[in-house]
Scaffold this motif. Structure first.
Motif, PDB file in Angstrom:
ATOM      1  N   GLU A 242      15.636   7.707  -6.576  1.00  0.00           N
ATOM      2  CA  GLU A 242      16.490   8.013  -5.423  1.00  0.00           C
ATOM      3  C   GLU A 242      16.280   9.445  -4.934  1.00  0.00           C
ATOM      4  O   GLU A 242      17.219  10.136  -4.546  1.00  0.00           O
ATOM      5  N   LEU A 243      15.020   9.900  -4.916  1.00  0.00           N
ATOM      6  CA  LEU A 243      14.723  11.227  -4.396  1.00  0.00           C
ATOM      7  C   LEU A 243      14.867  11.228  -2.874  1.00  0.00           C
ATOM      8  O   LEU A 243      14.600  10.220  -2.213  1.00  0.00           O
ATOM      9  N   PRO A 244      15.257  12.348  -2.296  1.00  0.00           N
ATOM     10  CA  PRO A 244      15.492  12.408  -0.849  1.00  0.00           C
ATOM     11  C   PRO A 244      14.279  11.970  -0.039  1.00  0.00           C
ATOM     12  O   PRO A 244      13.154  12.379  -0.321  1.00  0.00           O
ATOM     13  N   ASP A 245      14.539  11.150   0.954  1.00  0.00           N
ATOM     14  CA  ASP A 245      13.534  10.718   1.936  1.00  0.00           C
ATOM     15  C   ASP A 245      12.445   9.818   1.357  1.00  0.00           C
ATOM     16  O   ASP A 245      11.517   9.439   2.066  1.00  0.00           O
ATOM     17  N   SER A 246      12.542   9.446   0.070  1.00  0.00           N
ATOM     18  CA  SER A 246      11.470   8.669  -0.542  1.00  0.00           C
ATOM     19  C   SER A 246      11.391   7.258   0.032  1.00  0.00           C
ATOM     20  O   SER A 246      10.289   6.731   0.259  1.00  0.00           O
ATOM     21  N   VAL A 247      12.543   6.629   0.261  1.00  0.00           N
ATOM     22  CA  VAL A 247      12.532   5.274   0.822  1.00  0.00           C
ATOM     23  C   VAL A 247      11.896   5.289   2.203  1.00  0.00           C
ATOM     24  O   VAL A 247      11.056   4.440   2.537  1.00  0.00           O
ATOM     25  N   HIS A 248      12.280   6.259   3.013  1.00  0.00           N
ATOM     26  CA  HIS A 248      11.732   6.349   4.367  1.00  0.00           C
ATOM     27  C   HIS A 248      10.220   6.535   4.339  1.00  0.00           C
ATOM     28  O   HIS A 248       9.480   5.858   5.069  1.00  0.00           O
ATOM     29  N   ARG A 249       9.739   7.422   3.481  1.00  0.00           N
ATOM     30  CA  ARG A 249       8.301   7.702   3.427  1.00  0.00           C
ATOM     31  C   ARG A 249       7.517   6.487   2.933  1.00  0.00           C
ATOM     32  O   ARG A 249       6.428   6.197   3.427  1.00  0.00           O
ATOM     33  N   MET A 250       8.077   5.772   1.963  1.00  0.00           N
ATOM     34  CA  MET A 250       7.396   4.578   1.466  1.00  0.00           C
ATOM     35  C   MET A 250       7.362   3.502   2.544  1.00  0.00           C
ATOM     36  O   MET A 250       6.350   2.804   2.725  1.00  0.00           O
ATOM     37  N   ARG A 251       8.453   3.371   3.265  1.00  0.00           N
ATOM     38  CA  ARG A 251       8.505   2.376   4.342  1.00  0.00           C
ATOM     39  C   ARG A 251       7.498   2.722   5.442  1.00  0.00           C
ATOM     40  O   ARG A 251       6.813   1.834   5.979  1.00  0.00           O
ATOM     41  N   VAL A 252       7.388   3.991   5.764  1.00  0.00           N
ATOM     42  CA  VAL A 252       6.421   4.419   6.782  1.00  0.00           C
ATOM     43  C   VAL A 252       4.999   4.099   6.333  1.00  0.00           C
ATOM     44  O   VAL A 252       4.167   3.643   7.135  1.00  0.00           O
ATOM     45  N   ALA A 253       4.696   4.314   5.051  1.00  0.00           N
ATOM     46  CA  ALA A 253       3.346   4.015   4.553  1.00  0.00           C
ATOM     47  C   ALA A 253       3.039   2.524   4.689  1.00  0.00           C
ATOM     48  O   ALA A 253       1.920   2.150   5.063  1.00  0.00           O
ATOM     49  N   THR A 254       4.019   1.656   4.398  1.00  0.00           N
ATOM     50  CA  THR A 254       3.781   0.220   4.552  1.00  0.00           C
ATOM     51  C   THR A 254       3.558  -0.128   6.015  1.00  0.00           C
ATOM     52  O   THR A 254       2.716  -0.971   6.341  1.00  0.00           O
ATOM     53  N   ARG A 255       4.293   0.510   6.903  1.00  0.00           N
ATOM     54  CA  ARG A 255       4.133   0.234   8.335  1.00  0.00           C
ATOM     55  C   ARG A 255       2.787   0.737   8.848  1.00  0.00           C
ATOM     56  O   ARG A 255       2.160   0.104   9.700  1.00  0.00           O
ATOM     57  N   ARG A 256       2.377   1.878   8.364  1.00  0.00           N
ATOM     58  CA  ARG A 256       1.068   2.399   8.776  1.00  0.00           C
ATOM     59  C   ARG A 256      -0.043   1.459   8.327  1.00  0.00           C
ATOM     60  O   ARG A 256      -1.007   1.240   9.067  1.00  0.00           O
ATOM     61  N   LEU A 257       0.077   0.935   7.120  1.00  0.00           N
ATOM     62  CA  LEU A 257      -0.918  -0.019   6.642  1.00  0.00           C
ATOM     63  C   LEU A 257      -0.972  -1.245   7.544  1.00  0.00           C
ATOM     64  O   LEU A 257      -2.051  -1.681   7.970  1.00  0.00           O
ATOM     65  N   ARG A 258       0.186  -1.812   7.803  1.00  0.00           N
ATOM     66  CA  ARG A 258       0.238  -3.029   8.622  1.00  0.00           C
ATOM     67  C   ARG A 258      -0.293  -2.756  10.028  1.00  0.00           C
ATOM     68  O   ARG A 258      -1.030  -3.573  10.593  1.00  0.00           O
ATOM     69  N   SER A 259       0.058  -1.611  10.582  1.00  0.00           N
ATOM     70  CA  SER A 259      -0.443  -1.258  11.914  1.00  0.00           C
ATOM     71  C   SER A 259      -1.954  -1.116  11.919  1.00  0.00           C
ATOM     72  O   SER A 259      -2.631  -1.549  12.861  1.00  0.00           O
ATOM     73  N   ALA A 260      -2.494  -0.499  10.863  1.00  0.00           N
ATOM     74  CA  ALA A 260      -3.950  -0.334  10.796  1.00  0.00           C
ATOM     75  C   ALA A 260      -4.647  -1.684  10.754  1.00  0.00           C
ATOM     76  O   ALA A 260      -5.672  -1.896  11.419  1.00  0.00           O
ATOM     77  N   PHE A 261      -4.102  -2.622   9.985  1.00  0.00           N
ATOM     78  CA  PHE A 261      -4.705  -3.953   9.919  1.00  0.00           C
ATOM     79  C   PHE A 261      -4.680  -4.639  11.278  1.00  0.00           C
ATOM     80  O   PHE A 261      -5.638  -5.329  11.666  1.00  0.00           O
ATOM     81  N   ARG A 262      -3.611  -4.448  12.041  1.00  0.00           N
ATOM     82  CA  ARG A 262      -3.484  -5.126  13.335  1.00  0.00           C
ATOM     83  C   ARG A 262      -4.315  -4.431  14.415  1.00  0.00           C
ATOM     84  O   ARG A 262      -4.888  -5.082  15.283  1.00  0.00           O
ATOM     85  N   THR A 263      -4.353  -3.101  14.366  1.00  0.00           N
ATOM     86  CA  THR A 263      -5.090  -2.361  15.383  1.00  0.00           C
ATOM     87  C   THR A 263      -6.599  -2.519  15.218  1.00  0.00           C
ATOM     88  O   THR A 263      -7.335  -2.707  16.201  1.00  0.00           O
TER      89      THR A 263
END
Length: 508
Positions: A242-263
């Motif tokens: 439960e470190l600060p901002d960790s959930v947000h950063r992990m979620r962003v990494a998953t979204r970046r991956l998915r976006s890269a696959f689609r783009t």
């Protein structure tokens, strides 16, 4: 139950003949007190292929000294690590096992190195006799325990200075100056484990070769994908802690991956990446349960705090706190169960498999300056169409839905530009920055939509409990007004973000 502390230390080369200089000459150090000798026996654990060591993570079971037990250390920066400690027992505690699961997966964690140290301890004290730092001279004996290299040994002496809790790191700078003047130099190895592994490694093991620099479009896309996969794996223990901002950063990494696959479908085969994209969408949604709660709580709390006391009618803060606590407890339990689940671990394995054997299409061999802009600009055109459709809608529910779709498109095109930055440089950086400004406006609008849903639910609950719903209605009106302001702002923000036209901007 494991507990955590921040470890700040520096290591130095030494020999059995090394003599400590007079460190009372170091700024802030008034006395040096000898605390005696102790024997430490530590067995370091890892997978057979040393996955933890590859990420500079150490896991050990140590006896002797004042902190016997299991220790798990994560690097923060040079000389700084987060140490999680669990009580001494014969098996790896489940708390620590969870924190390394994203790295080790189903591989057994086994003893790899045993370090036995004779430690000579000195305390560096300030003028009040309070501890500034602990200095130790360690005579270390290492033994390799893995099948490869079993029985190989090494021995050395090192000097270690660890900052006491809540002390100024400038103390370490002052002590280092004194040590350097006496000829004591910083250690080459970052940790005892790293040195032990290197000095007891089988001769035929060699050293891993550095990755070749990206050349074609496929290289650049895969490098970006690899960075995001690494981020997901590395952020897993931070989310569990439960470190600060960790959930947000992990979620962003998953979204970046998915976006890269689609783009970059002309570069990576979508028959492989589409199923992975579906799993990444699932993971982002699961992470979003906690992240969306954080955003909503912060937004509503700020709204309430900004109100004059005369407009806060009823137990508004208490009701928000109760609702927030209930959401937080459920979200926390759910996210840990997801990270411990088979589906998530299978996703990590599939991402590793993609990187090990990339499903490249013919477009992967194209020049980056040709292939990457084409893919990014296709996403840009998609965003432009969605913004146009949203602004054509009258204010209301349909426009809210259309703006949410535009927001998702803005994220995708921004991430696509970020992926292209190493190949395209400043033009891609400027493009991503402009797309982020559009995403910010659309994101704030969507946050307002979600806040209004939550405020209506809170108003209903308050009314049912016989409380005044006035304040909740007032906040609802503020959010509605804020959303309309963002809608009016969007055309100008989009016009600025689209000028100069991206096809011109890519040329520098």
């Amino acid at each position: 139950m494991a507990d955590s502390k921040r470890e700040i230390e520096r290591k130095y080369e030494a020999t059995p003949e090394t003599r400590l200089p007079d460190l009372t000459r170091a700024a802030g150090v008034s006395a040096v007190r000898h605390r005696g000798l102790m024997e430490l026996d530590a067995v370091y654990h890892d997978t057979e292929d040393l996955r933890l060591a590859a990420d500079s993570i150490t896991l050990r079971r140590r006896t002797g000294g004042s902190d016997e037990g299991w220790h798990l250390k994560f690097p923060v920066s040079t000389g700084i690590r987060d140490e999680i400690h669990a009580p001494l027992n014969d098996t790896l505690p489940e708390d620590l096992a969870g924190l390394i699961r994203s790295r080790v997966r189903d591989s057994p964690v086994i003893p790899v190195v045993r370090l036995r140290s004779a430690r000579d301890v000195h305390h560096l004290l300030d003028e009040d006799g309070a501890l500034l730092a602990e200095l130790s001279v360690d005579e270390v004996r290492a033994e390799r325990l893995t099948d490869a290299g079993r029985g190989s040994t090494a021995a050395w002496t090192e000097l270690e200075v660890e900052l006491a809790d809540d002390r100024d790191p400038a103390v370490l700078d002052a002590v280092e100056r004194g040590l350097r003047e006496a000829g004591v130099l910083p250690a080459a190895a970052p940790s005892k484990l790293a040195r032990a592994l290197e000095e007891t490694a089988p001769e035929e093991s060699g050293h891993p070769k550095d990755a070749a620099p990206p050349r074609d479009a496929g290289d650049h896309v895969l490098a970006y994908v690899r960075r995001q996969v690494t981020a997901v794996v590395a952020l897993d223990p931070a989310v569990r802690r439960e470190l600060p901002d960790s959930v947000h950063r992990m979620r962003v990494a998953t979204r970046r991956l998915r976006s890269a696959f689609r783009t970059y479908r002309r570069i990576l085969d979508r028959t492989v990446t589409d199923p992975l994209g579906d799993e990444l969408r699932w993971l982002a949604a699961e992470l979003g349960v906690d992240r969306d709660r954080e955003v909503l709580d912060e937004r509503l709390r700020a709204r309430i705090d900004a109100l004059p006391g005369t407009l806060v009618l009823g137990p508004v803060s208490a009701r928000l706190k109760v609702a927030s606590t209930a959401r937080r407890g459920g979200a926390r339990r759910r996210i840990v169960s997801v990270l411990d689940g088979r589906r998530y671990l299978d996703l990590l394995d599939s991402l590793d498999a993609l990187l090990a054997d990339p499903p490249l299409r013919p477009g992967a061999a194209a020049e980056p300056v040709d292939a990457l802009p084409r893919a990014v600009l296709k996403d840009y055109d998609r965003l432009a169409a969605r913004i146009g459709r949203a602004l054509d809608q009258p204010p209301g529910h349909e426009r809210d839905l259309a703006l949410h779709e535009a927001r998702k498109a803005a994220k995708r095109v921004r991430y696509a530009g970020e992926a292209a930055r190493p190949a395209l440089g400043k033009p891609a950086r400027r493009f991503s920055r402009r797309m982020k400004s559009v995403q910010t406006v659309l994101g704030d609008h969507q946050d307002s939509v979600m806040a209004r849903k939550a405020l209506r639910a809170l108003a209903v609950q308050a009314h049912a409990a016989g409380e005044s719903a006035f304040t909740w209605g007032l906040l609802y009106g503020q959010e509605e007004s804020a959303a309309r302001a963002r809608e009016r702002e969007l055309p100008d923000v989009w016009a600025r973000a689209s000028h100069p036209r991206p096809r011109t901007a890519w040329k520098g």
